[in-house]
Enzyme design. Structure first.
Site, mmCIF file in Angstrom:
data_model
loop_
_atom_site.group_PDB
_atom_site.id
_atom_site.type_symbol
_atom_site.label_atom_id
_atom_site.label_comp_id
_atom_site.label_asym_id
_atom_site.label_seq_id
_atom_site.Cartn_x
_atom_site.Cartn_y
_atom_site.Cartn_z
ATOM 1 N N ARG A 207 -3.036 -2.578 6.282
ATOM 2 C CA ARG A 207 -2.795 -3.792 5.497
ATOM 3 C C ARG A 207 -1.540 -4.509 5.957
ATOM 4 O O ARG A 207 -0.634 -3.921 6.534
ATOM 5 C CB ARG A 207 -2.783 -3.482 4.003
ATOM 6 C CG ARG A 207 -1.636 -2.645 3.552
ATOM 7 C CD ARG A 207 -1.716 -2.493 2.040
ATOM 8 N NE ARG A 207 -0.700 -1.598 1.555
ATOM 9 C CZ ARG A 207 -0.648 -1.135 0.315
ATOM 10 N NH1 ARG A 207 -1.580 -1.463 -0.550
ATOM 11 N NH2 ARG A 207 0.305 -0.334 -0.065
ATOM 12 N N ASP B 194 5.562 -0.166 -10.044
ATOM 13 C CA ASP B 194 5.536 0.207 -8.618
ATOM 14 C C ASP B 194 4.422 -0.542 -7.883
ATOM 15 O O ASP B 194 4.349 -0.470 -6.661
ATOM 16 C CB ASP B 194 5.366 1.721 -8.447
ATOM 17 C CG ASP B 194 4.222 2.275 -9.267
ATOM 18 O OD1 ASP B 194 4.318 2.236 -10.507
ATOM 19 O OD2 ASP B 194 3.224 2.721 -8.677
ATOM 20 N N ASN B 195 3.579 -1.249 -8.608
ATOM 21 C CA ASN B 195 2.528 -2.026 -7.953
ATOM 22 C C ASN B 195 2.809 -3.522 -8.025
ATOM 23 O O ASN B 195 1.936 -4.336 -7.735
ATOM 24 C CB ASN B 195 1.166 -1.727 -8.604
ATOM 25 C CG ASN B 195 0.690 -0.312 -8.295
ATOM 26 O OD1 ASN B 195 1.120 0.295 -7.313
ATOM 27 N ND2 ASN B 195 -0.170 0.227 -9.139
ATOM 28 N N ASP C 254 -1.638 -3.444 -3.922
ATOM 29 C CA ASP C 254 -2.157 -2.141 -4.349
ATOM 30 C C ASP C 254 -3.427 -2.269 -5.196
ATOM 31 O O ASP C 254 -3.411 -2.139 -6.426
ATOM 32 C CB ASP C 254 -1.088 -1.358 -5.134
ATOM 33 C CG ASP C 254 -0.110 -0.664 -4.199
ATOM 34 O OD1 ASP C 254 -0.052 -1.061 -3.020
ATOM 35 O OD2 ASP C 254 0.583 0.270 -4.633
HETATM 36 P P1 AMP Z 1 -1.183 3.981 -7.209
HETATM 37 O O1 AMP Z 1 -1.312 3.950 -8.694
HETATM 38 O O2 AMP Z 1 -2.462 4.185 -6.462
HETATM 39 O O3 AMP Z 1 -0.473 2.753 -6.716
HETATM 40 O O4 AMP Z 1 -0.313 5.251 -6.825
HETATM 41 C C1 AMP Z 1 0.822 5.679 -7.533
HETATM 42 C C2 AMP Z 1 1.641 6.625 -6.693
HETATM 43 O O5 AMP Z 1 0.884 7.768 -6.317
HETATM 44 C C3 AMP Z 1 2.157 6.012 -5.399
HETATM 45 O O6 AMP Z 1 3.440 6.526 -5.182
HETATM 46 C C4 AMP Z 1 1.180 6.515 -4.383
HETATM 47 O O7 AMP Z 1 1.740 6.541 -3.098
HETATM 48 C C5 AMP Z 1 0.862 7.903 -4.903
HETATM 49 N N1 AMP Z 1 -0.465 8.385 -4.483
HETATM 50 C C6 AMP Z 1 -1.674 7.933 -4.911
HETATM 51 N N2 AMP Z 1 -2.666 8.614 -4.324
HETATM 52 C C7 AMP Z 1 -2.101 9.528 -3.507
HETATM 53 C C8 AMP Z 1 -2.590 10.547 -2.622
HETATM 54 N N3 AMP Z 1 -3.891 10.763 -2.453
HETATM 55 N N4 AMP Z 1 -1.689 11.268 -1.946
HETATM 56 C C9 AMP Z 1 -0.373 11.087 -2.109
HETATM 57 N N5 AMP Z 1 0.163 10.168 -2.924
HETATM 58 C C10 AMP Z 1 -0.684 9.388 -3.614
HETATM 59 MG MG MG Z 2 0.718 1.833 -5.851
#
Ligand code: AMP
Ligand code: MG
Length: 489
Positions: free
Chosen positions: A176, A252-253, A262
């Site tokens: 991306r 964080d998004n 995200d």
């Molecule tokens: P998200 O809600 O998908 O934006 O993710 C929240 C957090 O979890 C972020 O810090 C991501 O990098 C981490 N994260 C989500 N899925 C994974 C994964 N499969 N492995 C490692 N970190 C993850």
């Molecule tokens: Mg995220």
């Protein structure tokens, strides 16, 4: 246009102190292959589209082969997740390769998502599944072509490596592009740790690279927070106008540039329902469609709090108070254009809201109803029979149509002009979940990636009629209405 080996990756993020990130190499992806390639995004980095045909293309964008001199890294951040502060998150499965300058003078950060564990992976496996890569790939491009600020997507590289979510799936890496991947949470992490100097360093970095017009101003942090507020308010208005639900609006998004970032369990609303929840993992509806604008403000208040050593409380209050006016200004402009109003103003809000109520009461498709309204005949005595027949409650339509006609008369546009204007603001084609799901199923079960390319082609021109593609404008069939998407990705 360049060949792959001519791409020269910059590494500005590595110039920041080392606490801001972790240098990390991608985990090799076994036997990678190309699943999808987007020539529009290749154009953004001056990459020749024929480079996608190279045998080693997948090696490069799986992270298996790094660009010479690249210093890939995972960025540190924290975030409020569903209202609760999590002191440390960070790129748990994304790796920043660096940034590329294009001929147009733009600079794009290139990130590989799903490229293996990082020091911030917590218990995650660092991978992304093919399904979620296809969803992000298609939606980020769809949003861009709808005129909504968004990260972009260059390609998807697949692999047969199994990844376990609710069931076994396969791994993929999404490349991306975004001018920046800094989030509100990138500031929050240092506030929590009491590392206030780092907040200033990060703010200076973001201002220098992305808001250079403020770099020399005495009150630059205040101007910066004000502009992030304005952009976020505008982004929320865009989401409302296209019927987009993000699903996980954690801080964080939230992009520091006001872009959509995200993509997880997002959804475009079909049948209009203000309380629509797109994320199966959000039963309380914290991030329901109609909650998004106020969550945008709540998230900004977290950012303002994290910046409280740089921006006084009084200034932050003034800035946060500007959110609603910015939001409504953009909302009225976008929704007014969707109704075909020439110069919409806040006085048009009742007309906008009553139209939405009509859609809700009659359980009509959000996007298609606006598109259909382009056919409205404003001549005196016109019955608008075809349009009217879509409404179970004809009388409520008649009452609204009367008010609408009166408003249209003020603009003195002819129906043809208005339809043209409306068609340019009311997409015929949006990324309905069932369409994405069909492309995913073909990819997963048949290794047939043609539907991803086909959908992308349609979504590149969402406002055009596109003869022969009409079925892609249909609402989900009954059997696919209750398709669930969750945080698992
Ligand atoms: P998200 O809600 O998908 O934006 O993710 C929240 C957090 O979890 C972020 O810090 C991501 O990098 C981490 N994260 C989500 N899925 C994974 C994964 N499969 N492995 C490692 N970190 C993850
Ligand atoms: Mg995220």
């Amino acid at each position: 246009m360049k060949k792959l080996q001519q791409l020269h990756f910059g590494k500005r993020y590595t110039k920041l102190p080392e606490h801001f990130y972790s240098k990390i190499r991608p985990t090799p992806l076994p036997a990678p292959y190309l699943v999808a390639f987007n020539r529009d995004a290749a154009g953004l980095i001056d990459l020749h589209e024929e480079e996608a045909l190279r045998d080693d293309f997948a090696e490069h964008f799986s992270g298996n082969r790094l660009p010479p001199h690249a210093e890939p890294l995972a960025m540190l951040y924290a975030g409020h997740q569903f209202g609760h502060f999590v002191p440390q998150l960070g790129d748990g499965r994304a790796i920043l390769l660096g940034e590329l300058d294009n001929q147009a003078g733009e600079r794009w950060e290139i990130q590989l998502k799903g490229s293996g564990v990082t020091p911030y992976s917590r218990r995650g496996d660092g991978r992304a599944v093919l399904r979620s890569c296809i969803r992000e790939y298609l939606c980020s491009e769809a949003m861009h072509h709808l005129g909504v600020p968004s990260s972009r997507a260059l390609c998807i590289i697949g692999s047969d490596e199994p990844v376990y979510r609710e069931s076994a799936e396969t791994a993929a890496v999404l490349t991306r592009l975004s001018p920046s991947h800094v989030r509100f949470g990138s500031f929050e992490v240092f506030f929590y740790r009491g590392q206030f100097d780092h907040i200033r360093v990060l703010a200076d970095f973001v201002i220098d690279h992305h808001y250079p017009e403020y770099a020399k101003a005495e009150n630059k942090y205040k101007l910066f927070l004000g502009e992030v507020t304005r952009r976020t308010a505008q982004l929320m208005a865009h989401w409302q106008a296209v019927g987009f639900c993000h699903g996980v609006m954690n801080t964080d998004n939230m992009s520091i540039l006001g872009l959509t970032l995200d993509y997880g369990p997002y959804g475009f609303m079909e049948t209009f329902d203000p309380g629509h929840i797109c994320n199966h993992s959000d039963p309380q509806g914290r991030y329901a469609y109609d909650q998004q604008p106020q969550v945008g403000l709540w998230n900004l208040s977290c950012l303002a709090y994290a910046m409280s050593k740089l921006v006084s409380e009084t200034d932050a209050d003034t800035i946060l108070a500007s959110y609603a006016p910015h939001y409504y200004e953009q909302y009225v402009a976008l929704m007014g254009a969707k109704l075909g109003l020439f110069k919409p103003g806040t006085e048009d809000l009742p007309l906008i809201y009553s139209w939405l109520e009509l859609l809700q009461q009659n359980q009509l498709d959000y996007s298609n109803s606006f598109r259909m309204l382009g056919e409205f005949d404003a001549h005196e005595g016109a019955l608008n029979q075809k349009l009217r027949d879509h409404f179970a409650d004809r009388a409520s339509f008649d009452a609204w149509a009367k008010a609408y006609r009166m408003r249209l008369l003020q603009d003195q546009q002819d129906d043809g002009q208005r339809k043209q204007h409306m068609d340019a603001h009311n997409p015929k084609y949006i990324l309905r979940n069932y369409l994405a799901q069909h492309a995913i199923e073909l990819a997963e079960t048949e290794r047939d990636y043609s539907e991803i390319a086909n959908l992308l082609e349609i979504l590149r021109r969402p406002f055009d009629e596109q003869v022969g593609m009409e079925r892609y404008a249909e609402p989900a069939p009954l059997s696919a209405r209750h398709l669930l998407v969750s945080c698992s990705s």
